[in-house]
Design a protein around this motif. Sequence first.
Motif, PDB file in Angstrom:
ATOM      1  N   ILE A  85      11.719   5.139  -7.612  1.00 47.71           N
ATOM      2  CA  ILE A  85      10.512   5.464  -9.271  1.00 47.71           C
ATOM      3  C   ILE A  85      10.788   6.873 -10.264  1.00 47.71           C
ATOM      4  CG2 ILE A  85       8.635   6.653  -9.654  1.00 47.71           C
ATOM      5  CD1 ILE A  85       7.686   4.669  -7.226  1.00 47.71           C
ATOM      6  N   TYR A  86      11.831   7.849  -9.143  1.00 50.39           N
ATOM      7  CA  TYR A  86      11.990   8.590 -10.010  1.00 50.39           C
ATOM      8  C   TYR A  86      13.059   8.586 -10.669  1.00 50.39           C
ATOM      9  CZ  TYR A  86      13.303  13.626 -10.791  1.00 50.39           C
ATOM     10  OH  TYR A  86      13.464  15.185 -11.255  1.00 50.39           O
ATOM     11  N   VAL A 133      10.117  -1.261  -9.815  1.00 47.94           N
ATOM     12  CA  VAL A 133      10.825  -0.457  -8.953  1.00 47.94           C
ATOM     13  C   VAL A 133      10.473  -0.209  -7.461  1.00 47.94           C
ATOM     14  CG1 VAL A 133      11.095   1.968  -9.973  1.00 47.94           C
ATOM     15  CG2 VAL A 133      10.760   0.357 -11.427  1.00 47.94           C
ATOM     16  N   GLY A 134       9.544  -0.138  -7.204  1.00 54.33           N
ATOM     17  CA  GLY A 134       9.231   0.244  -6.191  1.00 54.33           C
ATOM     18  C   GLY A 134       9.591  -0.914  -4.731  1.00 54.33           C
ATOM     19  N   CYS A 135       9.620  -1.946  -5.530  1.00 59.22           N
ATOM     20  CA  CYS A 135       9.702  -2.984  -4.770  1.00 59.22           C
ATOM     21  C   CYS A 135      11.045  -3.214  -4.651  1.00 59.22           C
ATOM     22  CB  CYS A 135       9.536  -4.330  -4.712  1.00 59.22           C
ATOM     23  SG  CYS A 135       7.421  -4.665  -4.776  1.00 59.22           S
ATOM     24  N   VAL A 136      12.158  -2.829  -5.304  1.00 61.68           N
ATOM     25  CA  VAL A 136      13.361  -2.041  -4.872  1.00 61.68           C
ATOM     26  C   VAL A 136      14.111  -1.513  -4.734  1.00 61.68           C
ATOM     27  CG1 VAL A 136      15.162  -1.731  -6.563  1.00 61.68           C
ATOM     28  CG2 VAL A 136      13.916  -3.124  -8.336  1.00 61.68           C
ATOM     29  N   GLU A 149       0.775  -1.083   0.127  1.00 59.39           N
ATOM     30  CA  GLU A 149       0.157   0.393  -0.059  1.00 59.39           C
ATOM     31  C   GLU A 149       0.513   1.408  -0.009  1.00 59.39           C
ATOM     32  OE1 GLU A 149      -3.237  -0.093  -0.517  1.00 59.39           O
ATOM     33  OE2 GLU A 149      -3.562  -2.047  -0.759  1.00 59.39           O
ATOM     34  N   LEU A 150       2.107   1.377   0.590  1.00 64.81           N
ATOM     35  CA  LEU A 150       2.839   2.535   0.144  1.00 64.81           C
ATOM     36  C   LEU A 150       3.390   2.331  -0.822  1.00 64.81           C
ATOM     37  CD1 LEU A 150       4.603   4.459   1.904  1.00 64.81           C
ATOM     38  CD2 LEU A 150       6.647   2.809   2.461  1.00 64.81           C
ATOM     39  N   ILE A 151       3.985   1.578  -1.436  1.00 67.09           N
ATOM     40  CA  ILE A 151       4.381   1.629  -2.661  1.00 67.09           C
ATOM     41  C   ILE A 151       3.449   1.976  -3.760  1.00 67.09           C
ATOM     42  CG2 ILE A 151       5.474   0.659  -5.005  1.00 67.09           C
ATOM     43  CD1 ILE A 151       7.083  -1.302  -2.917  1.00 67.09           C
ATOM     44  N   TYR A 152       2.027   1.594  -3.885  1.00 67.44           N
ATOM     45  CA  TYR A 152       1.412   1.985  -4.531  1.00 67.44           C
ATOM     46  C   TYR A 152       0.509   3.841  -4.400  1.00 67.44           C
ATOM     47  CZ  TYR A 152       0.283  -2.453  -6.502  1.00 67.44           C
ATOM     48  OH  TYR A 152       0.133  -3.532  -7.326  1.00 67.44           O
ATOM     49  N   SER A 153       0.854   4.409  -2.597  1.00 69.41           N
ATOM     50  CA  SER A 153       0.495   5.347  -2.477  1.00 69.41           C
ATOM     51  C   SER A 153       1.623   6.229  -3.125  1.00 69.41           C
ATOM     52  CB  SER A 153       0.490   5.817  -1.055  1.00 69.41           C
ATOM     53  OG  SER A 153       1.958   5.257  -0.861  1.00 69.41           O
ATOM     54  N   VAL A 154       2.385   5.989  -3.426  1.00 69.60           N
ATOM     55  CA  VAL A 154       3.903   6.579  -3.887  1.00 69.60           C
ATOM     56  C   VAL A 154       3.264   7.205  -5.135  1.00 69.60           C
ATOM     57  CG1 VAL A 154       6.301   7.174  -4.567  1.00 69.60           C
ATOM     58  CG2 VAL A 154       5.942   6.306  -2.505  1.00 69.60           C
ATOM     59  N   ILE A 155       2.676   6.114  -5.991  1.00 70.76           N
ATOM     60  CA  ILE A 155       2.466   5.510  -7.862  1.00 70.76           C
ATOM     61  C   ILE A 155       1.777   6.351  -7.917  1.00 70.76           C
ATOM     62  CG2 ILE A 155       1.851   3.975  -9.004  1.00 70.76           C
ATOM     63  CD1 ILE A 155       3.509   1.546  -8.221  1.00 70.76           C
ATOM     64  N   TYR A 156       0.838   5.993  -7.368  1.00 69.07           N
ATOM     65  CA  TYR A 156      -0.114   7.366  -7.425  1.00 69.07           C
ATOM     66  C   TYR A 156       0.474   8.577  -7.666  1.00 69.07           C
ATOM     67  CZ  TYR A 156      -4.713  10.048  -6.434  1.00 69.07           C
ATOM     68  OH  TYR A 156      -5.952  10.997  -6.271  1.00 69.07           O
ATOM     69  N   HIS A 157       0.942   9.547  -7.288  1.00 68.38           N
ATOM     70  CA  HIS A 157       1.428  10.321  -7.811  1.00 68.38           C
ATOM     71  C   HIS A 157       2.595  10.713  -8.748  1.00 68.38           C
ATOM     72  CE1 HIS A 157      -0.205  12.017  -3.449  1.00 68.38           C
ATOM     73  NE2 HIS A 157       1.415  11.427  -3.121  1.00 68.38           N
ATOM     74  N   PHE A 158       2.829   9.412  -9.497  1.00 70.75           N
ATOM     75  CA  PHE A 158       3.078   9.923 -10.967  1.00 70.75           C
ATOM     76  C   PHE A 158       2.350   9.289 -11.678  1.00 70.75           C
ATOM     77  CE2 PHE A 158       6.227   8.837  -7.832  1.00 70.75           C
ATOM     78  CZ  PHE A 158       7.755   9.947  -8.083  1.00 70.75           C
ATOM     79  N   LYS A 193      -0.241   7.683 -14.015  1.00 68.57           N
ATOM     80  CA  LYS A 193      -0.293   5.713 -14.086  1.00 68.57           C
ATOM     81  C   LYS A 193      -0.387   4.834 -15.301  1.00 68.57           C
ATOM     82  CE  LYS A 193      -3.371   7.589 -10.259  1.00 68.57           C
ATOM     83  NZ  LYS A 193      -4.600   8.198 -10.021  1.00 68.57           N
ATOM     84  N   ASP A 194       0.640   5.016 -16.184  1.00 67.08           N
ATOM     85  CA  ASP A 194       0.102   4.471 -17.047  1.00 67.08           C
ATOM     86  C   ASP A 194       0.993   2.943 -17.143  1.00 67.08           C
ATOM     87  OD1 ASP A 194      -0.734   6.226 -18.897  1.00 67.08           O
ATOM     88  OD2 ASP A 194       0.406   7.308 -19.761  1.00 67.08           O
ATOM     89  N   GLU A 195       1.481   3.108 -16.263  1.00 71.42           N
ATOM     90  CA  GLU A 195       2.833   1.968 -16.063  1.00 71.42           C
ATOM     91  C   GLU A 195       2.910   1.650 -14.464  1.00 71.42           C
ATOM     92  OE1 GLU A 195       5.003   0.321 -18.306  1.00 71.42           O
ATOM     93  OE2 GLU A 195       4.340   1.695 -19.888  1.00 71.42           O
ATOM     94  N   ILE A 196       1.744   0.478 -14.223  1.00 72.60           N
ATOM     95  CA  ILE A 196       1.360   0.506 -12.686  1.00 72.60           C
ATOM     96  C   ILE A 196       2.223  -0.420 -12.176  1.00 72.60           C
ATOM     97  CG2 ILE A 196      -0.279   0.178 -10.756  1.00 72.60           C
ATOM     98  CD1 ILE A 196      -1.997   2.060 -12.352  1.00 72.60           C
ATOM     99  N   GLU A 197       2.183  -1.759 -13.407  1.00 76.07           N
ATOM    100  CA  GLU A 197       3.373  -2.532 -12.629  1.00 76.07           C
ATOM    101  C   GLU A 197       5.177  -2.830 -12.777  1.00 76.07           C
ATOM    102  OE1 GLU A 197       1.443  -5.223 -10.979  1.00 76.07           O
ATOM    103  OE2 GLU A 197      -0.526  -4.088 -11.402  1.00 76.07           O
ATOM    104  N   ASP A 198       4.982  -1.805 -13.883  1.00 79.45           N
ATOM    105  CA  ASP A 198       6.328  -1.562 -13.865  1.00 79.45           C
ATOM    106  C   ASP A 198       6.798  -0.652 -13.065  1.00 79.45           C
ATOM    107  OD1 ASP A 198       7.029  -3.086 -16.023  1.00 79.45           O
ATOM    108  OD2 ASP A 198       6.293  -0.596 -17.115  1.00 79.45           O
ATOM    109  N   LEU A 199       6.239   0.582 -12.263  1.00 81.62           N
ATOM    110  CA  LEU A 199       6.348   1.411 -11.027  1.00 81.62           C
ATOM    111  C   LEU A 199       6.887   0.230 -10.156  1.00 81.62           C
ATOM    112  CD1 LEU A 199       4.681   5.166 -12.274  1.00 81.62           C
ATOM    113  CD2 LEU A 199       6.846   3.778 -12.529  1.00 81.62           C
TER     114      LEU A 199
END
Length: 82
Positions: free
Chosen positions: A64-65, A32-35, A12-21, A23-29
Motif C-alpha cells: 500500500i505504501y 493493492v493490499g490483496c497483492v 479484515e486485516l487488509i481493511y485494518s491497514v487501509i484504515y490508517h491511510f 480513505k478516498d480510494e478504499i477499493e483500490d487500496l
Amino acid sequence: MNLNELIERNKELIYSVIYHFKKDEIEDLFQVGCVGLIKAFNNYSSEYNTKFTTYAYPYIVGEIYHYINSDHPIKLNHEYVK
C-alpha cells in the motif's frame, strides 16, 4: 487454500491497514493490499514460528505504501507514518 479463501479469511486485516491511510480510494487500496497478502502467502513458511497474519502485515503495509508513493493522487495520513 485457494486465493478467494485466503482473501476472505484476511480481509479484515487488509481493511485494518487501509484504515490508517487516507480513505478516498478504499477499493483500490484493498486490491493493492490483496497483492501484499498474496506475496506474503507465497513466501510464508510454518517454520517461521509466527502467525500468518503477523507475517503478512508488513507485506500489506509495504504494498500500500509503495502504491501511494508511486505518483497516485492518494495522500498519507501523517499520524500513521511516524
